[in-house]
Scaffold this active site. Structure first.
Site: not given
Ligand SMILES: NC(=O)c1ccc[n+]([C@@H]2O[C@H](COP(=O)([O-])OP(=O)(O)OC[C@H]3O[C@@H](n4cnc5c(N)ncnc54)[C@H](O)[C@@H]3O)[C@@H](O)[C@H]2O)c1
Length: 251
Positions: A144, A161, A12-13, A157, A159, A62-63
């Protein structure tokens, strides 16, 4: 540079928190593998890292698919010859439909669990043989802080995490003697496009009011904790959860 010559995979980088972490690792000398399902975002991330003088490879991934994560590890090895760091950050979060439990279909539940929980299992499984050969590895799983409070409409979600924390504790026990550390970082509500797509702006302000440090959280707020857990400074720390939320929840 803390990660000179190291190789880091960030799932998800392509954007949001994952991109910020990948850029920070690149600034510290790591060679990056960006694994994302969003090809446009992944390619853009590689270009941004190259622009800042870093080295990065995009592997469409796709993870939730173990074939895809096996191909990811193979591509990282073919390009860079090692895998030192894995950050499991990819998740189904953007545009997640928040719904009461009675309205979440079995298929929606399964997809969230497949990406957010089976994903880290698949990627860890794919990199462990190489990390064991190296007798060194750092795995950081992004959970999270909703796990400690619950969140209405987000049962699938939250569950998933919570599962990430249980999985990480087992992983840490299994691989510690092989020189591999596995830890969790639990972010609070962080200002990303994805969070804005599902959480109304007033909620960001409400959360700010609950924090000891009363301001919005940004992806940059996670860099220190994650890079610490990727570095030799944390070599005797494993199986732990580091909650990074400005002092919203003390658990
Ligand atoms: N933003 C927040 O408030 C928040 C809070 C707590 C935890 N998180 C966690 O932080 C992480 C990043 O969140 P974010 O806000 O940057 O979200 P984001 O959607 O910008 O980033 C997630 C990335 O994962 C990729 N992705 C989705 N499904 C995928 C798959 N099957 N295979 C590979 N890649 C996939 C997406 O394309 C995206 O680039 C996530 O794990 C999220 O649950 C976010």
């Amino acid at each position: 540079m803390r990660f000179a010559d190291e190789v880091a995979i960030v799932t998800g980088g392509g954007q949001g928190i994952g991109l910020c972490l990948a850029q920070a690792l690149a600034r510290e000398g790591a060679r990056l593998v960006i694994a994302d399902i969003d090809e446009q975002a992944g390619q853009d991330a590689v270009r941004q890292i190259a622009k800042q003088g870093g080295q990065a490879l995009f592997v469409p991934t796709d993870v939730s698919s173990d074939q895809s994560t096996a191909a990811l590890a193979a591509a990282a090895l073919a390009e860079f010859g090692a895998i030192h760091i894995l950050i499991n950050n990819a998740a189904l979060f953007r545009n997640l439909a928040l719904k009461p439990i009675e309205e979440i279909s079995g298929a929606e539940w399964d997809r969230v669990l497949a990406v957010n929980l089976r994903g880290p299992f698949n990627t860890s499984k794919a990199v462990l043989p190489q990390m064991k050969r190296q007798r060194r590895g750092k795995i950081v799983n992004i959970s999270s802080n909703t796990v400690f409070s619950g969140g209405p409409g987000m049962s699938h979600y939250v569950a998933s995490k919570a599962g990430v924390i249980g999985f990480t504790r087992c992983l840490a026990r299994e691989v510690g003697s092989a020189g591999i550390c596995a830890n969790v970082v639990a972010p609070g509500l962080t200002d990303t496009e994805a969070a804005q797509s599902i959480i109304p702006l007033q909620r960001f302000d409400a959360v700010t009011g609950l924090r000891a440090i009363g301001r919005h959280q940004t992806p940059a707020d996670l860099v220190g904790a994650v890079l610490f857990l990727c570095s030799t400074d944390s070599d005797f720390i494993t199986g732990q959860v580091l909650n990074v939320d400005g002092g919203q929840i003390f658990y």
